[in-house]
Enzyme design. Structure first.
Site, short mmCIF file in Angstrom:
data_model
loop_
_atom_site.label_atom_id
_atom_site.label_comp_id
_atom_site.label_asym_id
_atom_site.label_seq_id
_atom_site.Cartn_x
_atom_site.Cartn_y
_atom_site.Cartn_z
N GLY A 146 -68.53 66.36 -38.31
CA GLY A 146 -69.53 67.39 -38.58
C GLY A 146 -70.05 67.99 -37.30
N CYS A 154 -78.48 57.48 -35.55
CA CYS A 154 -79.13 57.67 -36.83
C CYS A 154 -79.94 56.42 -37.16
CB CYS A 154 -78.10 57.93 -37.92
SG CYS A 154 -76.85 56.66 -38.04
#
Lengths: 821, 180
Positions: free
Chosen positions: A433, A553
């Site tokens: 991504g 994350c």
């Protein structure tokens, strides 16, 4: 017990005489009541049991506070109308705590409690004489019991009140302070003010009707029934109140479960509602700790219990929950955990290489997707609310017009801000991504290296790159720590490090239970290595770049601030700069005793409960110089000739190259090569090189001709001499003995070959100057055969073995002395 | 990574020519940057020379992709074009076929194109010609081979196959493993 009640029902009882309790109730004077000769109904027994329990509870707490009756009761009335669920919870809680209540009693109480609450609200409103449909069998029975014996029912009500009075007095625990608290509490808790007032009215009605004592016979049938129903309602309301009261009493003095209780609870599966209640209670206590605490319990005990309960309630393991709990103030922590239960909205990113956001939005809306721009902070993001077609399978998706990507994943690339024609490295690129976003920002110019250590995920990365029409990417399968060894000199590097995933618990709930201390240690170790590799892969002298973005994350400090702090310490040539993101919380500069660099506030933290995106951390570093003062032999990354890769140590061929580099480095004074240390290695390398050509170099006396060069430290001439003398003497004595033996054998007929090295003995004296030793050696016979026995004058050269063995075939190699050292 | 041999180049270009004809020249002689074809593990990659030079520093076992993958050589040296080449094919295609909206999804599932789904087709398309398939919104969906020439297509009944399916974008989901 129940039988007795039913049997009692059928009998016609005489009205009970006025007793103290009744008087007490009427006059409002507290008195220890005496329940005399009256068959007890279920309810009565329930109440008795309850009283006993409350007494027990009082005993625990010292029951020291008394309160005027009226006050407490008035306050209690207010509470009566609080939520049914809570009431039931409280009941359940009470019942769990006290085992002596028999199950049927519990059910009756529960049913009564529920009925009471609902009745109090509903029946007041319902028309008189209308029986609620939901009344259960037990209640009906009880009701009949109350209703059939008119006067008894009446008396029962009185008794109930009196007993209430008793129980209430007995249950009184609070000081006047808590009275005030009570009122505040009840204001908060009272949800149904309508019911509240009605309950009050009901009470008043009851009192009012007391004056009608002895008038039962004159009533009409309908009126009687109506009255009985009202009484029933009153009693239920009373019961509910009592329970509420006792629960409030417990609530005001919330007690942490003792160690034994905790153990017991750990073995049983706890009721979730109980755990939730306890969480709320502890939060309440912690918010007003000085007033609500138990004096003998410390704050940490409360917090410990809270952590246990939260872990139980949300399904985390305690280690992880404690870690996450300490990141926030207590109330916010609960919000965070709540937010982790709910998925974040789906977001897509427009692929600007193929389409525009406007056009894509239009096309998707035509397909039946409900979407909206994700926010002002992004020009390419679209948030999907709902869709009639699968978002991951539309023809637009397949044509590469957009990519399914979490909103938080936009952030590191926005922070990195790649410019066209730059060379970018994405170290942990799968599934792609961020890589494809970078390529879109580069507009397919420059060069993008996408690397990942996981081969399976690389397939997805490659597929995404092709699908989105990315043309300037090289995908490699390396461990990220191998950079810059593979290739360095990038303008920007993005490191989205592998992490524990505590920010994406809503996507992957298994993180709650499978993360342990070991995992964190392993992960942080890898992250630290990766960030150093990332820093070393950047060319600080690049015209437009020199930036590293580190992101995870995860929300834990160990994986975020600590790793960046480590990088700052180990690489003084990088510094933190503003991330370029104008929203999000600043990174911690201090955390639980650890202090970080003050610029850590430039990094950004994102949370699911504040920004409504996955938990994330972004830090942007700028490399100011390619070199940094540190240990020697640290490869200078990013220098123009980086293609020569790492420098091997001490190889003969490269020694000269190293010499020049040493000189060059010496000028800059940055690398700090250690000249003295290098000297030995250089000499050794040189010796090896010459030896391979056939040149044997002997820095020492001629006696050491055949001596093998060893890696001894360089000694001064005097030291060398002394050493030589000592060795020689030793070997002389050895070989003398051997020679004598050999001679004997020779006489016995054997021929022995001894190395020619003996001939060196002729110049026995050690020569001070190396050159003279060289000259002496030159006088030695060349190429003589080994079959020359020595006559034992001098010991053979220390190199020659004393026992007469051949050495390298016994032939002395010819050697040429290069100018002595 | 190595350049293509003569034979391989011939086979590869022959296959390409079926779809883009003589426009192959445009692929090689580009105005902006010199591009080249390279072979890595039986796959042909189309990449700019500058990037290709950088990629030489990645080891042979570690290098997976560079630039755009056009397709792969089978063990018997036949070349199979992959859907990943679609962008370049679509750019330089000579013969095109447009599919109606109702025919998009069947094609993306890997079925052949029936007469009922055919929207438009370039004039004078011969039979067995390589064509690129577009949706009505001019989004390239894949490529195939015509079953009938344009004139023949007019006379067909709706359920006859007009274009054989060769590759479609749906393979990114269905066949992700083999696409790259």
């Amino acid at each position: 017990m129940g039988n007795r009640g039913r049997q009692a029902n059928s009998k016609q009882r005489d009205p009970a005489p006025l007793n103290d309790a009744t008087i007490a109730r009427i006059t409002g004077v507290p008195v220890g009541g005496n329940k005399d000769a009256k068959p007890k109904g279920k309810r009565q027994l329930a109440r008795d049991n309850k009283k006993a329990k409350i007494d027990a509870a009082n005993g625990k707490n010292g029951g020291r506070h008394q309160q005027p009756n009226g006050n407490g009761k008035a306050a209690a009335r207010k509470v009566e109308a609080s939520s049914d669920a809570e009431e039931e919870e409280e009941e359940e809680g009470d019942e769990d705590n006290v085992d002596e209540l028999a199950p049927p009693m519990k059910k009756a109480k529960a049913a009564n409690g529920a009925a009471a609450a609902s009745k109090s609200t509903k029946e007041q409103k319902a028309a008189k004489g209308k029986a609620p449909a939901f009344v259960k069998a037990d209640e009906k029975m009880v009701e009949d019991e109350e209703g059939s014996s008119d006067s008894d029912g009446w008396v029962d009500a009185d008794d109930v009140d009196s007993e209430d009075a008793d129980m209430w007095d007995a249950a009184e625990l609070d000081s006047d302070d808590n009275d005030g608290m009570l009122d505040d509490e009840f204001d908060d808790l009272a949800e149904d003010s309508g019911a509240e007032s009605e309950a009050g009215k009901a009470m008043k009605m009851e009192f009012g009707s007391d004056s009608e004592d002895g008038e039962e016979g004159d009533e009409m049938e309908v009126e009687r029934q109506a009255r009985e129903l009202d009484e029933q309602a009153e009693e239920d309301a009373q019961m509910a109140e009592e329970e509420m009261q006792t629960n409030i009493a417990q609530r005001e003095r919330f007690t942490l479960p003792s160690g034994q209780e905790v153990d017991r609870e750990a073995q049983l599966t706890e009721d979730v509602s109980l755990v939730q209640t306890r969480i709320q209670e502890i939060m309440r206590v912690l918010n007003n700790f000085t007033e609500l605490r138990e004096p003998e319990r410390s704050r940490s005990e409360y917090v410990e219990q809270l952590i246990k309960d939260l872990a139980n309630y949300y399904g985390y393991n305690e280690y992880l929950l404690e870690k996450l709990f300490h990141l926030f103030p207590a109330a916010e922590a609960i919000e965070f955990f709540e937010a982790n239960e709910v998925p974040r909205p789906i977001v897509i990113r427009t692929n600007t290489l193929k389409t525009r956001r406007r056009d894509l939005a239009q096309a998707l809306i035509n397909r039946g997707v409900n979407l909206e721009a994700v926010g002002k902070w992004s020009k390419v993001g679209l948030q999907i609310f709902d869709s009639s077609v699968p978002i991951g399978a539309t023809p637009e998706y397949l044509a590469g017009h957009y990519m399914l990507q979490a909103a938080s994943s936009f952030l590191p690339v926005m922070s990195l801000a790649p410019q066209e024609h730059e060379r970018i490295l994405d170290m942990c690129a799968a599934p792609g991504g961020k890589t494809t976003y970078i390529a879109a920002l580069l507009k397919n110019t420059g060069c993008l290296f996408a690397n990942d250590a996981n081969k399976d995920r690389l397939k997805a990365l490659i597929a995404n790159c092709h699908r989105l029409g990315v043309k300037n990417t090289v995908v490699s399968h390396h461990d990220g720590r191998e950079f810059p060894h593979v290739i360095g000199g990038f303008d920007r590097v993005l490191l989205d490090a592998p992490c524990s995933g505590t920010g994406v618990i809503s996507k992957d709930p298994s993180v709650k239970i499978n993360k342990s201390d070991e995992d964190f240690r392993l992960l942080t170790h890898i992250q630290k290595e990766l960030i150093l590799a990332a820093i070393d892969s950047v060319d600080a002298n690049s015209k437009t770049g020199g930036y590293i973005v580190y992101s995870t994350c995860s929300v834990t400090v160990e994986e975020n601030e600590e790793v960046v702090e480590y990088a700052l310490k180990k690489r003084p040539n990088v510094k933190l700069v503003s991330s370029g993101l104008d929203f999000g919380r600043e990174g911690f500069t201090r955390y639980r005793g650890k202090a970080f660099h003050p610029t850590m506030s430039h990094s950004r933290r994102y949370y699911p409960h504040t920004q409504n995106m996955d938990g994330f951390y972004v830090a942007k570093l700028k490399k100011t110089s390619n070199k940094f003062p540190g240990k020697a032999a640290e490869p200078a990354a990013g220098t123009p000739d980086h293609a020569t890769a790492a420098m091997p140590a001490g190889a003969g061929e490269k020694a000269k190259a190293k010499q020049t580099k040493v000189q060059a480095a010496g000028e800059t004074q940055d690398l700090g090569f250690d000249e003295a240390e290098d000297e030995t290695y250089i000499k050794q390398a040189e010796f090896k090189r010459l030896k391979s050509k056939g040149i044997l170099l002997h820095p020492r006396t001629p006696e050491a001709v055949a001596k093998k060069p060893t890696t001894k430290p360089v000694l001064s001439a005097a030291e060398r001499e002394a050493q030589m003398i000592a060795e020689k003497q030793q070997k002389r004595s050895e070989s003398k003995a051997a020679k004598k033996a050999a001679l004997k054998r020779l006489k016995g007929g054997e021929e022995i070959e001894v190395d020619v090295g003996d001939a060196a003995d002729t110049s026995a004296k050690p020569h001070a100057a190396a050159s003279s030793s060289g000259a002496a050696a030159a006088r030695m016979p060349k190429g003589k055969a080994a079959t020359q026995t020595s006559q034992g004058k001098r010991s053979p050269a220390s190199g020659a073995p004393a026992n007469g063995k051949r050495k390298r075939g016994g032939v002395n190699r010819p050697f040429y002395i290069v100018s002595g050292k | 990574m190595r350049p293509l041999t003569e034979e391989e180049t011939k086979i590869f270009f022959e296959k390409l020519a079926k779809y883009i004809g003589r426009n192959i020249v445009h692929l090689i002689d580009r105005p902006d940057e010199p591009y080249c074809f390279r072979l890595q593990r039986d796959r042909v990659f189309y990449v700019s020379e500058a990037i290709m030079k950088r990629a030489t520093s990645v080891g042979r076992d570690n290098l997976l992709t560079l630039g755009v993958c056009f397709g792969k050589f089978t063990k018997t040296l036949k070349f199979k074009l992959h859907i990943t080449a679609l962008e370049y094919l679509a750019q330089y295609a000579k013969y095109k076929v447009w599919v109606k909206p109702n025919g998009e999804m069947p094609f993306l599932y890997g079925n052949h194109i029936l007469k009922a789904h055919l929207g438009r087709i370039t004039e004078d398309t011969p039979e067995h010609q390589g064509v690129i398939i577009y949706s009505m919104a001019d989004v390239a969906l894949g490529f195939g081979v015509t079953a009938r020439s344009t004139q023949d297509c007019r006379k067909l009944d709706p359920t006859t196959i007009t274009v054989f399916h060769q590759a479609d974008v749906g393979e990114y989901l269905r066949d992700e493993e083999h696409v790259v």
